[in-house]
Design a protein around this motif. Structure first.
Motif, PDB file in Angstrom:
ATOM      1  N   ASN A  91       0.822  -1.217   0.000  1.00  0.00           N
ATOM      2  CA  ASN A  91       0.000   0.000   0.000  1.00  0.00           C
ATOM      3  C   ASN A  91       0.855   1.267   0.000  1.00  0.00           C
ATOM      4  OD1 ASN A  91       0.860   0.380   2.636  1.00  0.00           O
ATOM      5  ND2 ASN A  91      -1.161   0.238   3.551  1.00  0.00           N
ATOM      6  N   LYS A  92       2.132   1.161   0.341  1.00  0.00           N
ATOM      7  CA  LYS A  92       2.958   2.365   0.430  1.00  0.00           C
ATOM      8  C   LYS A  92       3.102   3.053  -0.929  1.00  0.00           C
ATOM      9  CE  LYS A  92       3.523   2.233   4.839  1.00  0.00           C
ATOM     10  NZ  LYS A  92       2.415   1.303   5.114  1.00  0.00           N
ATOM     11  N   LYS A 115      -0.078   5.051  -1.411  1.00  0.00           N
ATOM     12  CA  LYS A 115      -0.156   6.214  -0.537  1.00  0.00           C
ATOM     13  C   LYS A 115       0.857   7.295  -0.925  1.00  0.00           C
ATOM     14  CE  LYS A 115      -0.136   4.218   3.591  1.00  0.00           C
ATOM     15  NZ  LYS A 115      -0.322   4.350   5.054  1.00  0.00           N
ATOM     16  N   ASN A 136       8.236   0.825   6.732  1.00  0.00           N
ATOM     17  CA  ASN A 136       7.980   0.512   5.315  1.00  0.00           C
ATOM     18  C   ASN A 136       7.844   1.789   4.509  1.00  0.00           C
ATOM     19  OD1 ASN A 136       7.804  -2.271   5.880  1.00  0.00           O
ATOM     20  ND2 ASN A 136       5.625  -2.084   6.416  1.00  0.00           N
ATOM     21  N   VAL A 171      -4.916  -2.106   9.403  1.00  0.00           N
ATOM     22  CA  VAL A 171      -5.053  -0.691   9.725  1.00  0.00           C
ATOM     23  C   VAL A 171      -3.883  -0.218  10.594  1.00  0.00           C
ATOM     24  CG1 VAL A 171      -6.416   0.984  11.053  1.00  0.00           C
ATOM     25  CG2 VAL A 171      -7.575  -0.642   9.554  1.00  0.00           C
ATOM     26  N   GLY A 172      -3.211   0.836  10.098  1.00  0.00           N
ATOM     27  CA  GLY A 172      -2.236   1.539  10.925  1.00  0.00           C
ATOM     28  C   GLY A 172      -2.813   2.920  11.204  1.00  0.00           C
ATOM     29  N   THR A 173      -2.663   3.820  10.217  1.00  0.00           N
ATOM     30  CA  THR A 173      -3.292   5.141  10.328  1.00  0.00           C
ATOM     31  C   THR A 173      -4.743   5.124   9.849  1.00  0.00           C
ATOM     32  OG1 THR A 173      -2.653   5.777   8.089  1.00  0.00           O
ATOM     33  CG2 THR A 173      -1.068   6.252   9.834  1.00  0.00           C
ATOM     34  N   GLY A 174      -5.125   4.093   9.086  1.00  0.00           N
ATOM     35  CA  GLY A 174      -6.483   4.022   8.524  1.00  0.00           C
ATOM     36  C   GLY A 174      -6.605   4.678   7.154  1.00  0.00           C
ATOM     37  N   THR A 175      -5.478   5.162   6.634  1.00  0.00           N
ATOM     38  CA  THR A 175      -5.490   5.826   5.321  1.00  0.00           C
ATOM     39  C   THR A 175      -5.932   4.861   4.211  1.00  0.00           C
ATOM     40  OG1 THR A 175      -3.748   7.321   6.064  1.00  0.00           O
ATOM     41  CG2 THR A 175      -4.031   7.101   3.686  1.00  0.00           C
ATOM     42  N   MET A 176      -5.319   3.675   4.197  1.00  0.00           N
ATOM     43  CA  MET A 176      -5.701   2.677   3.185  1.00  0.00           C
ATOM     44  C   MET A 176      -7.168   2.288   3.335  1.00  0.00           C
ATOM     45  SD  MET A 176      -4.170  -1.151   2.441  1.00  0.00           S
ATOM     46  CE  MET A 176      -3.893  -1.584   4.143  1.00  0.00           C
ATOM     47  N   TYR A 223       1.562  -6.072  10.169  1.00  0.00           N
ATOM     48  CA  TYR A 223       0.214  -5.828   9.635  1.00  0.00           C
ATOM     49  C   TYR A 223      -0.488  -7.067   9.080  1.00  0.00           C
ATOM     50  CZ  TYR A 223       1.585  -0.865   9.773  1.00  0.00           C
ATOM     51  OH  TYR A 223       1.988   0.375  10.163  1.00  0.00           O
ATOM     52  N   SER A 234      -1.035  -6.022   1.972  1.00  0.00           N
ATOM     53  CA  SER A 234      -0.528  -4.664   1.798  1.00  0.00           C
ATOM     54  C   SER A 234       0.994  -4.583   1.825  1.00  0.00           C
ATOM     55  CB  SER A 234      -1.158  -3.754   2.852  1.00  0.00           C
ATOM     56  OG  SER A 234      -1.208  -4.405   4.104  1.00  0.00           O
ATOM     57  N   GLY A 235       1.684  -5.725   1.714  1.00  0.00           N
ATOM     58  CA  GLY A 235       3.145  -5.716   1.590  1.00  0.00           C
ATOM     59  C   GLY A 235       3.847  -5.683   2.934  1.00  0.00           C
ATOM     60  N   GLY A 236       4.936  -4.906   3.020  1.00  0.00           N
ATOM     61  CA  GLY A 236       5.618  -4.717   4.296  1.00  0.00           C
ATOM     62  C   GLY A 236       6.563  -5.825   4.711  1.00  0.00           C
TER      63      GLY A 236
HETATM   64  C1  LIG Z   1       1.695   1.015   6.442  1.00  0.00           C
HETATM   65  C2  LIG Z   1       1.069  -0.337   6.298  1.00  0.00           C
HETATM   66  C3  LIG Z   1      -0.273  -0.576   6.647  1.00  0.00           C
HETATM   67  C4  LIG Z   1      -1.139   0.470   7.288  1.00  0.00           C
HETATM   68  O1  LIG Z   1      -1.676   1.351   6.372  1.00  0.00           O
HETATM   69  P1  LIG Z   1      -2.494   2.620   6.899  1.00  0.00           P
HETATM   70  O2  LIG Z   1      -2.923   3.270   5.654  1.00  0.00           O
HETATM   71  O3  LIG Z   1      -1.551   3.456   7.699  1.00  0.00           O
HETATM   72  O4  LIG Z   1      -3.608   2.134   7.734  1.00  0.00           O
HETATM   73  C5  LIG Z   1      -0.792  -1.830   6.432  1.00  0.00           C
HETATM   74  N1  LIG Z   1      -0.033  -2.817   5.931  1.00  0.00           N
HETATM   75  C6  LIG Z   1       1.263  -2.646   5.606  1.00  0.00           C
HETATM   76  C7  LIG Z   1       2.056  -3.808   5.124  1.00  0.00           C
HETATM   77  C8  LIG Z   1       1.856  -1.400   5.779  1.00  0.00           C
HETATM   78  O5  LIG Z   1       3.161  -1.239   5.468  1.00  0.00           O
END
Ligand SMILES: *Cc1c(COP(=O)(O)O)cnc(C)c1O
Length: 299
Positions: free
Chosen positions: A40-41, A44, A69, A171-176, A254, A282-284
């Motif tokens: 997802n990076k 974003k 990430n 969910v981290g910040t919830g942006t995705m 995540y 979402s990778g990472g």
């Molecule tokens: C940053 C990240 C997230 C969180 O995304 P947000 O948009 O901040 O909620 C989820 N999964 C992975 C693998 C990430 O690197």
């Protein structure tokens, strides 16, 4: 914009791991789109990079911790786009040896290490490290409305998106999550699994990023395993088991918590048994380098 990002590589894989046929889970493999700007990076960051290129900006400044990430993706994206980058790093002892930060530095990012207390005060940080002329500031984690806009494009990669009744993501910040809500069809239930301990501040922020205030989503806070980046043996065992059975690697922060959560929810009967669930990988995976060698069978 960045020719080495291959979004067409994000295939949709049927995940043979979950009980309860005919319930079905498919995973969108965003981890495959690029070895560094993973998951997802990229989505974003792409708005920010296009803002920088469109207005001849010279560089980007952003923030992150030892295994961020976002930071390594931003460093690489800036290099590819031919602009400069600077990272304000939440400094702790020994942090300079983290493979993530060494890698970001290798892509030409200027690294500024600040102590934790200082890092927590954004206003003071900006005063001390003002943005160079003609640069843009990207919030930590690519958080915010520009990131939401890019993240909405994630669902464009899903063939026959309508087949899914549910869409689940970490969910981290919830942006995705907000981007996905904005792009989902009305019949789809969107559920986020938080990697952080529950605070409903996240839900409020996600709401503020929705294109329509009536859109519905939920965030579950039961699968953080003790908090952000915490990864007890139970989670590591799950990741190994999941990999053995599906061939899909997950990350400790995540996507492992997402898949653990989905598995638990299925066994609890949370989803109707004719559900078709889309899970976003979402990778990472680079963050798994913080583990001692041998803990994961796929590292
Ligand atoms: C940053 C990240 C997230 C969180 O995304 P947000 O948009 O901040 O909620 C989820 N999964 C992975 C693998 C990430 O690197």
């Amino acid at each position: 914009m960045i020719s080495t990002v291959h979004t067409e590589k994000a295939d949709l894989t049927r995940v043979q791991f979950f009980p309860g046929q005919p319930l079905e889970v498919k995973m969108l493999r965003l981890d495959k789109i690029h070895p560094v700007i993973s998951g997802n990076k990229w989505f974003k960051l792409k708005e920010w990079i296009s803002i920088a290129l469109g207005s001849s900006k010279k560089g980007i400044q952003t923030f992150g911790g030892a295994y961020s990430n976002h930071l390594v993706a931003a460093a690489f994206a800036a290099k590819e786009a031919g602009i400069k980058s600077r990272g304000i790093i939440r400094g702790e002892k020994g942090i300079k040896e983290s493979p993530t930060l060494l890698e970001a530095e290798g892509y030409g990012m200027e690294m500024i290490y600040v102590p934790r207390v200082e890092y927590r005060d954004p206003a003071a940080l900006m005063q001390r490290y003002p943005l160079p002329d003609g640069w843009i500031l990207i919030p930590e984690g690519g958080k915010g409305i520009q990131g939401v806009k890019g993240a909405a494009e994630i669902l464009d990669l899903v063939p026959d998106l309508h087949q899914f009744s549910h869409i689940c993501c970490a969910v981290g910040t919830g942006t995705m999550l907000a981007g996905i809500c904005n792009a989902a069809a009305p019949h789809q239930q969107v559920t986020g699994i938080s990697s952080l301990k529950g605070t409903d501040v996240i839900s409020l922020e996600v709401k503020s990023w929705l294109s329509d205030p009536e859109l519905v989503f939920n965030i579950l806070f039961d699968y953080h395993f003790g908090g952000y980046a915490k990864h007890p043996a139970e989670l590591i065992n799950f990741m190994n088991q999941f990999y053995l059975q599906t061939g899909i690697p997950t990350d400790i922060v995540y996507t492992s918590k997402l898949m653990f959560g989905i598995h638990h929810l299925i066994t609890m009967g949370y989803f109707r048994n004719d559900s078709k669930i889309l899970a976003i990988h979402s990778g990472g995976l680079q963050g798994n380098r913080s583990l001692l060698p041998g803990k994961l069978i796929f590292l």
